[in-house]
Design a protein around this motif. Structure first.
Motif, PDB file in Angstrom:
ATOM      1  N   THR A   1       7.878   5.102   4.166  1.00 12.26           N
ATOM      2  CA  THR A   1       7.814   3.688   4.542  1.00 12.26           C
ATOM      3  C   THR A   1       6.357   3.248   4.509  1.00 12.26           C
ATOM      4  OG1 THR A   1       9.782   3.827   5.947  1.00 12.26           O
ATOM      5  CG2 THR A   1       8.291   1.987   6.333  1.00 12.26           C
ATOM      6  N   VAL A   2       6.070   2.213   3.752  1.00 15.44           N
ATOM      7  CA  VAL A   2       4.705   1.699   3.614  1.00 15.44           C
ATOM      8  C   VAL A   2       4.676   0.284   4.166  1.00 15.44           C
ATOM      9  CG1 VAL A   2       2.791   1.264   2.033  1.00 15.44           C
ATOM     10  CG2 VAL A   2       4.415   3.114   1.545  1.00 15.44           C
ATOM     11  N   THR A   3       3.764   0.025   5.084  1.00 11.44           N
ATOM     12  CA  THR A   3       3.709  -1.268   5.765  1.00 11.44           C
ATOM     13  C   THR A   3       2.630  -2.162   5.164  1.00 11.44           C
ATOM     14  OG1 THR A   3       4.419  -0.198   7.816  1.00 11.44           O
ATOM     15  CG2 THR A   3       3.477  -2.404   7.999  1.00 11.44           C
ATOM     16  N   PHE A   4       3.029  -3.372   4.805  1.00 13.59           N
ATOM     17  CA  PHE A   4       2.109  -4.383   4.286  1.00 13.59           C
ATOM     18  C   PHE A   4       2.009  -5.503   5.333  1.00 13.59           C
ATOM     19  CE2 PHE A   4       3.204  -2.036   0.622  1.00 13.59           C
ATOM     20  CZ  PHE A   4       2.297  -2.309  -0.393  1.00 13.59           C
ATOM     21  N   GLN A   5       0.953  -5.466   6.152  1.00 12.17           N
ATOM     22  CA  GLN A   5       0.803  -6.457   7.205  1.00 12.17           C
ATOM     23  C   GLN A   5       0.035  -7.679   6.705  1.00 12.17           C
ATOM     24  OE1 GLN A   5      -1.083  -4.122  10.280  1.00 12.17           O
ATOM     25  NE2 GLN A   5       0.889  -3.642  11.241  1.00 12.17           N
ATOM     26  N   ARG A   6       0.253  -8.804   7.375  1.00 12.92           N
ATOM     27  CA  ARG A   6      -0.468 -10.027   7.045  1.00 12.92           C
ATOM     28  C   ARG A   6      -1.971  -9.764   7.133  1.00 12.92           C
ATOM     29  NH1 ARG A   6       1.259 -15.252   6.961  1.00 12.92           N
ATOM     30  NH2 ARG A   6       3.211 -14.657   7.996  1.00 12.92           N
ATOM     31  N   PRO A   7      -2.754 -10.169   6.140  1.00 13.69           N
ATOM     32  CA  PRO A   7      -4.179  -9.804   6.129  1.00 13.69           C
ATOM     33  C   PRO A   7      -4.979 -10.514   7.220  1.00 13.69           C
ATOM     34  CG  PRO A   7      -3.712 -11.363   4.374  1.00 13.69           C
ATOM     35  CD  PRO A   7      -2.389 -10.996   4.983  1.00 13.69           C
TER      36      PRO A   7
ATOM     37  N   LEU B   1       9.139  -0.558   1.270  1.00 18.68           N
ATOM     38  CA  LEU B   1       7.914  -1.351   1.417  1.00 18.68           C
ATOM     39  C   LEU B   1       8.237  -2.478   2.395  1.00 18.68           C
ATOM     40  CD1 LEU B   1       8.167  -0.317  -1.760  1.00 18.68           C
ATOM     41  CD2 LEU B   1       5.996  -1.514  -1.943  1.00 18.68           C
ATOM     42  N   TYR B   2       7.716  -2.347   3.602  1.00 20.21           N
ATOM     43  CA  TYR B   2       8.062  -3.270   4.680  1.00 20.21           C
ATOM     44  C   TYR B   2       6.836  -4.083   5.072  1.00 20.21           C
ATOM     45  CZ  TYR B   2       7.850  -4.361   9.658  1.00 20.21           C
ATOM     46  OH  TYR B   2       7.616  -4.973  10.850  1.00 20.21           O
ATOM     47  N   GLY B   3       7.040  -5.359   5.403  1.00 21.78           N
ATOM     48  CA  GLY B   3       5.917  -6.150   5.891  1.00 21.78           C
ATOM     49  C   GLY B   3       6.141  -7.634   5.760  1.00 21.78           C
ATOM     50  N   ASP B   4       5.076  -8.380   6.024  1.00 17.19           N
ATOM     51  CA  ASP B   4       5.149  -9.839   6.031  1.00 17.19           C
ATOM     52  C   ASP B   4       5.344 -10.383   4.622  1.00 17.19           C
ATOM     53  OD1 ASP B   4       4.599 -10.364   8.899  1.00 17.19           O
ATOM     54  OD2 ASP B   4       2.721  -9.329   8.435  1.00 17.19           O
TER      55      ASP B   4
ATOM     56  N   GLU C   1      -5.079  -1.530  -1.198  1.00 10.62           N
ATOM     57  CA  GLU C   1      -5.203  -0.389  -2.104  1.00 10.62           C
ATOM     58  C   GLU C   1      -4.679   0.902  -1.465  1.00 10.62           C
ATOM     59  OE1 GLU C   1      -7.535  -2.680  -1.774  1.00 10.62           O
ATOM     60  OE2 GLU C   1      -7.816  -3.460  -3.809  1.00 10.62           O
ATOM     61  N   LYS C   2      -4.968   1.100  -0.163  1.00  7.06           N
ATOM     62  CA  LYS C   2      -4.511   2.321   0.499  1.00  7.06           C
ATOM     63  C   LYS C   2      -2.986   2.356   0.590  1.00  7.06           C
ATOM     64  CE  LYS C   2      -8.641   3.154   3.302  1.00  7.06           C
ATOM     65  NZ  LYS C   2      -9.178   3.288   4.691  1.00  7.06           N
ATOM     66  N   GLU C   3      -2.386   1.207   0.919  1.00  6.86           N
ATOM     67  CA  GLU C   3      -0.933   1.150   0.986  1.00  6.86           C
ATOM     68  C   GLU C   3      -0.314   1.382  -0.392  1.00  6.86           C
ATOM     69  OE1 GLU C   3      -2.520  -1.537   4.266  1.00  6.86           O
ATOM     70  OE2 GLU C   3      -3.016  -1.026   2.212  1.00  6.86           O
ATOM     71  N   ARG C   4      -0.898   0.755  -1.379  1.00  4.43           N
ATOM     72  CA  ARG C   4      -0.358   0.846  -2.737  1.00  4.43           C
ATOM     73  C   ARG C   4      -0.500   2.261  -3.300  1.00  4.43           C
ATOM     74  NH1 ARG C   4      -2.879  -3.503  -4.309  1.00  4.43           N
ATOM     75  NH2 ARG C   4      -1.252  -4.851  -3.493  1.00  4.43           N
ATOM     76  N   GLU C   5      -1.561   2.953  -2.926  1.00  5.42           N
ATOM     77  CA  GLU C   5      -1.794   4.290  -3.451  1.00  5.42           C
ATOM     78  C   GLU C   5      -0.697   5.261  -3.022  1.00  5.42           C
ATOM     79  OE1 GLU C   5      -2.974   7.159  -5.675  1.00  5.42           O
ATOM     80  OE2 GLU C   5      -3.941   5.195  -5.766  1.00  5.42           O
ATOM     81  N   LYS C   6      -0.110   5.054  -1.835  1.00  4.30           N
ATOM     82  CA  LYS C   6       0.989   5.911  -1.389  1.00  4.30           C
ATOM     83  C   LYS C   6       2.191   5.757  -2.318  1.00  4.30           C
ATOM     84  CE  LYS C   6      -0.344   5.556   3.498  1.00  4.30           C
ATOM     85  NZ  LYS C   6       0.086   5.069   4.838  1.00  4.30           N
ATOM     86  N   VAL C   7       2.471   4.526  -2.714  1.00  3.07           N
ATOM     87  CA  VAL C   7       3.613   4.277  -3.600  1.00  3.07           C
ATOM     88  C   VAL C   7       3.323   4.836  -4.990  1.00  3.07           C
ATOM     89  CG1 VAL C   7       5.219   2.532  -4.451  1.00  3.07           C
ATOM     90  CG2 VAL C   7       4.015   2.144  -2.296  1.00  3.07           C
ATOM     91  N   ILE C   8       2.074   4.686  -5.434  1.00  3.54           N
ATOM     92  CA  ILE C   8       1.682   5.210  -6.751  1.00  3.54           C
ATOM     93  C   ILE C   8       1.793   6.735  -6.773  1.00  3.54           C
ATOM     94  CG2 ILE C   8      -0.263   5.498  -8.337  1.00  3.54           C
ATOM     95  CD1 ILE C   8      -1.203   2.698  -7.493  1.00  3.54           C
ATOM     96  N   ALA C   9       1.325   7.388  -5.709  1.00  2.00           N
ATOM     97  CA  ALA C   9       1.399   8.851  -5.639  1.00  2.00           C
ATOM     98  C   ALA C   9       2.847   9.329  -5.664  1.00  2.00           C
ATOM     99  CB  ALA C   9       0.704   9.340  -4.369  1.00  2.00           C
ATOM    100  N   ASN C  10       3.727   8.631  -4.972  1.00  2.00           N
ATOM    101  CA  ASN C  10       5.145   8.989  -4.989  1.00  2.00           C
ATOM    102  C   ASN C  10       5.734   8.818  -6.379  1.00  2.00           C
ATOM    103  OD1 ASN C  10       7.573   9.600  -3.116  1.00  2.00           O
ATOM    104  ND2 ASN C  10       8.278   7.855  -4.328  1.00  2.00           N
TER     105      ASN C  10
END
Length: 405
Positions: free
Chosen positions: A342-348, A214-217, A190-199
């Motif tokens: 740049t928003v990072t989506f790491q493996r959970p 949007l970078y990540g695994d 949610e925190k990562e996604r909120e940055k994209v939503i705000a933009n």
């Protein structure tokens, strides 16, 4: 109005000339061409009426409904000028004249058309077996004025009908059945996604908005995030254009056209990466940096990638024969820096994976003790190559279908 005038006004459309390419309107024009009471054989008339009605009935039985939708969704020079605040008096007068005619056309029944053509009562009785389409009285001028005022949210032409597009031969092609992904269906991050939503909200508000990487695994929901945001804000005037890497050279011309559109656009590049000698590398740099006139404020580039620096680099690249090897490598690695966000989506980790599973289980109404669900999901994730939201969703869907018990 007599048939000759109906026919002339249809053929003489200027502002709404694009409507003549509409299959239903084209058949209506052919019908008015065929109506001639002086011809004893009624077969051509019957055929023309039947062809028109067959085309109309594919969509609706009401001519007024069909024409009003066509009018409101047709892209015209007037709606483009109005969106830019430049509608001239000549164009406004032509627009109002054609809207008044099209409003009359919405109320034109088959019986009125036959009467306008001069068919006798006996001839009309011979044609009584033909179906009668419905009509509706509308205020098209008011409706169209409102649509022009709302062009920034509802768009015009194909942008009023669709909100997701692809690119073919440098032209936008609407996606009739886009992925229906919703933000509410994406638990975790949610925190990562909120940055994209705000933009995205900044883009819609006309404020400065960043290009986003949007970078990540793999399987962490990067692409799903972009698609869900496009669906969430479509009603606010957001449109998504999916671009393949080998189409990047076509995009500058397309961006110039979109810059004049009152809507807001995300150019979406999925799974982006380059080899060090890729010609598309320079094309993307040009898109991100904008033309000499600067980047359009209504367009942002959203890209997803599994690589932080986007360039596939080998040890050979580092030990090659480039005299200024450090400068070259710096240029290649600097591409990702051209994305303002740049928003990072790491493996959970295990706790986040469990939270995602729990929310998905609620969404899909999975009746299984949470401890048992977690144990089975962990085993499934090991076999699938590791934890991720995609793996969690695959597991939950298998539970829903009965594959996992």
């Amino acid at each position: 109005m007599q048939l000759r005038e109906w026919n002339a006004r249809l053929h003489g459309l200027v502002i709404f000339r694009a409507m003549l390419r509409d299959p239903v309107v084209a058949k209506l024009v052919e019908l008015t061409d065929q109506l001639d009471p002086a011809v004893p054989d009624l077969s051509p008339v019957c055929g023309a009426v039947a062809a028109f009605e067959a085309a109309l009935f594919e969509h609706t039985t009401n001519l007024g409904d069909y024409l009003s939708n066509a009018v409101l969704e047709t892209e015209t020079v007037c709606v483009r000028q109005a969106a830019a605040g430049q509608l001239s008096p000549v164009m406004e007068a032509a627009l109002n004249s054609e809207l008044a005619f099209l409003q009359q056309l919405c109320g034109l029944s088959l019986d009125k058309l036959l009467e306008a053509a001069g068919f006798s009562a006996e001839q009309a009785r011979e044609l009584a077996f033909l179906p009668r389409w419905e009509v509706k009285q509308l205020d098209l001028t008011t409706a169209y004025s409102q649509r022009m005022r709302e062009a920034g949210k509802k768009g015009y032409g194909m942008f009023a009908k669709h909100h997701v597009f692809t690119v073919e031969n440098g032209q936008l092609v609407p996606v009739k059945y886009p992925d229906p992904q919703k933000l509410s269906e994406l638990p975790g991050y949610e925190k990562e996604r909120e940055k994209v939503i705000a933009n995205t909200r900044a883009l819609l508000a006309g404020s400065p908005a960043n290009n986003v990487l949007l970078y990540g695994d793999a399987g962490t929901g990067k692409s799903s995030t972009v698609k869900a945001i496009a669906n969430e804000y479509a009603a606010d005037g957001l449109r998504l254009v999916e671009v393949k890497k080998n189409q990047l050279y076509q995009i500058p011309d397309l961006m110039d056209k979109l810059a004049a559109n009152p809507l807001k656009f995300i150019l979406f590049i999925d799974d982006l990466s380059f080899s060090s000698n890729d010609d598309n590398f320079a094309a993307l740099k040009a898109i991100l940096e904008g033309s000499v006139g600067g980047r359009a404020r209504n367009i942002a580039v959203y890209a997803t990638s599994n690589r932080r620096h986007l360039i596939k680099e080998t040890l050979t690249d580092r030990t090659g024969d480039d005299i200024h090897e450090a400068d070259t490598r710096q240029e290649l690695m600097s591409l990702s820096a051209r994305f303002g966000l740049t928003v990072t989506f790491q493996r959970p980790e295990k706790a986040r994976f469990a939270a995602i599973l729990e929310e998905l289980a609620k969404q899909h109404h999975i009746q299984m003790p949470m401890e048992e669900l977690l144990v089975k999901a962990e085993s499934f994730a090991i076999r699938a190559g590791g934890r991720s939201p995609r793996v969690a969703k695959q597991f939950i869907e298998q539970c829903e279908s009965g594959v996992q018990k």
